[in-house]
Motif scaffolding. Structure first.
Motif, PDB file in Angstrom:
ATOM      1  N   ARG A 104       0.823  -1.215   0.000  1.00 12.44           N
ATOM      2  CA  ARG A 104       0.000   0.000   0.000  1.00 12.44           C
ATOM      3  C   ARG A 104       0.857   1.264   0.000  1.00 12.44           C
ATOM      4  O   ARG A 104       0.489   2.263  -0.594  1.00 12.44           O
ATOM      5  N   ASP A 105       2.014   1.221   0.674  1.00 11.89           N
ATOM      6  CA  ASP A 105       2.885   2.401   0.676  1.00 11.89           C
ATOM      7  C   ASP A 105       3.293   2.789  -0.738  1.00 11.89           C
ATOM      8  O   ASP A 105       3.384   3.967  -1.059  1.00 11.89           O
ATOM      9  N   SER A 106       3.529   1.803  -1.592  1.00 11.56           N
ATOM     10  CA  SER A 106       3.922   2.112  -2.963  1.00 11.56           C
ATOM     11  C   SER A 106       2.775   2.756  -3.742  1.00 11.56           C
ATOM     12  O   SER A 106       3.006   3.579  -4.623  1.00 11.56           O
ATOM     13  N   ILE A 107       1.555   2.402  -3.393  1.00 10.17           N
ATOM     14  CA  ILE A 107       0.393   3.013  -4.042  1.00 10.17           C
ATOM     15  C   ILE A 107       0.289   4.480  -3.648  1.00 10.17           C
ATOM     16  O   ILE A 107       0.017   5.345  -4.483  1.00 10.17           O
ATOM     17  N   PHE A 108       0.556   4.769  -2.381  1.00  7.72           N
ATOM     18  CA  PHE A 108       0.501   6.157  -1.935  1.00  7.72           C
ATOM     19  C   PHE A 108       1.611   6.990  -2.569  1.00  7.72           C
ATOM     20  O   PHE A 108       1.399   8.163  -2.902  1.00  7.72           O
ATOM     21  N   ILE A 109       2.778   6.396  -2.777  1.00  7.71           N
ATOM     22  CA  ILE A 109       3.863   7.083  -3.484  1.00  7.71           C
ATOM     23  C   ILE A 109       3.445   7.334  -4.936  1.00  7.71           C
ATOM     24  O   ILE A 109       3.690   8.395  -5.494  1.00  7.71           O
ATOM     25  N   LEU A 110       2.784   6.341  -5.527  1.00  6.32           N
ATOM     26  CA  LEU A 110       2.271   6.479  -6.890  1.00  6.32           C
ATOM     27  C   LEU A 110       1.318   7.664  -6.978  1.00  6.32           C
ATOM     28  O   LEU A 110       1.397   8.483  -7.900  1.00  6.32           O
ATOM     29  N   TRP A 111       0.430   7.787  -6.009  1.00 11.04           N
ATOM     30  CA  TRP A 111      -0.508   8.904  -6.002  1.00 11.04           C
ATOM     31  C   TRP A 111       0.181  10.229  -5.689  1.00 11.04           C
ATOM     32  O   TRP A 111      -0.102  11.234  -6.322  1.00 11.04           O
ATOM     33  N   LEU A 112       1.081  10.227  -4.691  1.00 11.58           N
ATOM     34  CA  LEU A 112       1.726  11.478  -4.297  1.00 11.58           C
ATOM     35  C   LEU A 112       2.585  12.046  -5.408  1.00 11.58           C
ATOM     36  O   LEU A 112       2.442  13.211  -5.784  1.00 11.58           O
ATOM     37  N   PHE A 113       3.505  11.242  -5.929  1.00 12.90           N
ATOM     38  CA  PHE A 113       4.413  11.764  -6.944  1.00 12.90           C
ATOM     39  C   PHE A 113       3.859  11.624  -8.354  1.00 12.90           C
ATOM     40  O   PHE A 113       4.118  12.471  -9.206  1.00 12.90           O
ATOM     41  N   GLY A 114       3.119  10.563  -8.605  1.00 11.76           N
ATOM     42  CA  GLY A 114       2.559  10.366  -9.935  1.00 11.76           C
ATOM     43  C   GLY A 114       1.378  11.272 -10.220  1.00 11.76           C
ATOM     44  O   GLY A 114       1.300  11.878 -11.283  1.00 11.76           O
ATOM     45  N   PHE A 115       0.460  11.373  -9.281  1.00 10.69           N
ATOM     46  CA  PHE A 115      -0.726  12.204  -9.511  1.00 10.69           C
ATOM     47  C   PHE A 115      -0.540  13.617  -8.975  1.00 10.69           C
ATOM     48  O   PHE A 115      -0.514  14.581  -9.734  1.00 10.69           O
ATOM     49  N   VAL A 116      -0.378  13.748  -7.680  1.00 11.97           N
ATOM     50  CA  VAL A 116      -0.374  15.078  -7.058  1.00 11.97           C
ATOM     51  C   VAL A 116       0.777  15.944  -7.565  1.00 11.97           C
ATOM     52  O   VAL A 116       0.572  17.075  -8.012  1.00 11.97           O
ATOM     53  N   THR A 117       1.996  15.419  -7.502  1.00 13.35           N
ATOM     54  CA  THR A 117       3.142  16.228  -7.893  1.00 13.35           C
ATOM     55  C   THR A 117       3.122  16.562  -9.381  1.00 13.35           C
ATOM     56  O   THR A 117       3.408  17.694  -9.766  1.00 13.35           O
ATOM     57  N   MET A 118       2.767  15.604 -10.217  1.00 14.81           N
ATOM     58  CA  MET A 118       2.725  15.878 -11.660  1.00 14.81           C
ATOM     59  C   MET A 118       1.664  16.927 -11.996  1.00 14.81           C
ATOM     60  O   MET A 118       1.899  17.791 -12.846  1.00 14.81           O
ATOM     61  N   ILE A 119       0.513  16.869 -11.340  1.00 21.31           N
ATOM     62  CA  ILE A 119      -0.510  17.871 -11.635  1.00 21.31           C
ATOM     63  C   ILE A 119      -0.076  19.243 -11.125  1.00 21.31           C
ATOM     64  O   ILE A 119      -0.301  20.265 -11.768  1.00 21.31           O
ATOM     65  N   ILE A 120       0.599  19.274  -9.971  1.00 22.34           N
ATOM     66  CA  ILE A 120       1.108  20.544  -9.450  1.00 22.34           C
ATOM     67  C   ILE A 120       2.182  21.107 -10.384  1.00 22.34           C
ATOM     68  O   ILE A 120       2.207  22.310 -10.655  1.00 22.34           O
ATOM     69  N   PHE A 121       3.054  20.251 -10.894  1.00 16.47           N
ATOM     70  CA  PHE A 121       4.079  20.710 -11.836  1.00 16.47           C
ATOM     71  C   PHE A 121       3.430  21.349 -13.060  1.00 16.47           C
ATOM     72  O   PHE A 121       3.805  22.436 -13.482  1.00 16.47           O
ATOM     73  N   GLY A 122       2.458  20.663 -13.639  1.00 16.09           N
ATOM     74  CA  GLY A 122       1.800  21.193 -14.830  1.00 16.09           C
ATOM     75  C   GLY A 122       1.101  22.513 -14.563  1.00 16.09           C
ATOM     76  O   GLY A 122       1.257  23.485 -15.313  1.00 16.09           O
TER      77      GLY A 122
END
Length: 155
Positions: free
Chosen positions: A47-65
């Motif tokens: 589950r920790d890897s899923i949260f990393i996926l969401w944090l850096f994959g979803f949240v951070t990428m959308i913030i970058f854009g």
């Protein structure tokens, strides 16, 4: 015409913004699917890897854009580093994927565990590149021009 890595003048190309945002939603979807699969007893997804996926994959990428869109518009900056933006995008994606794979397979052998660490370093480099790009844009530099049109040191 500008070379691939040259600093550009003009508002940031919307394709960069849309690329970050579109990929971020793919990570959101992938995380939801991974979370559902993690509930099946025979499929071992941490589950920790899923949260990393969401944090850096979803949240951070959308913030970058979105930060590229907002900073470009609010600072009225016409400068950006195309090569650095591309590096940031690809290193973040590679980092998230390597971390996810490495973290979930870390118990198989030490090489796979190393993938997670490499992934985290790629994420770190991507965040550093983003900070550099935002600072560069906010600084107001415009490529090779030494002075902005209409700019004066007298206030």
């Amino acid at each position: 015409m500008h070379s691939h890595g040259e600093r550009k003048q003009g508002t940031i190309n919307i394709k960069y913004v849309l690329r970050f945002i579109a990929v971020s939603f793919l990570y959101l979807l992938a995380g939801i699917i991974a979370l559902i699969l993690s509930m099946i007893p025979v499929i071992l997804i941490a589950r920790d890897s899923i949260f990393i996926l969401w944090l850096f994959g979803f949240v951070t990428m959308i913030i970058f854009g979105l930060s590229y869109m907002f900073v470009s518009g609010l600072s009225r900056s016409k400068a950006y580093a195309e090569r650095s933006i591309n590096f940031e995008f690809f290193s973040m994606n590679a980092g998230v994927i390597l971390f996810f794979i490495g973290f979930n397979m870390q118990y198989m052998n030490s090489f796979i565990k190393l993938l997670a660490l490499v992934g985290l370093f790629l994420i770190l480099f991507s965040v550093a590149a983003h900070v550099f790009n935002i600072i560069y844009m906010v600084s107001g530099k415009e490529g090779n021009s030494k002075e902005k049109p209409g700019y004066s040191d007298n206030y």
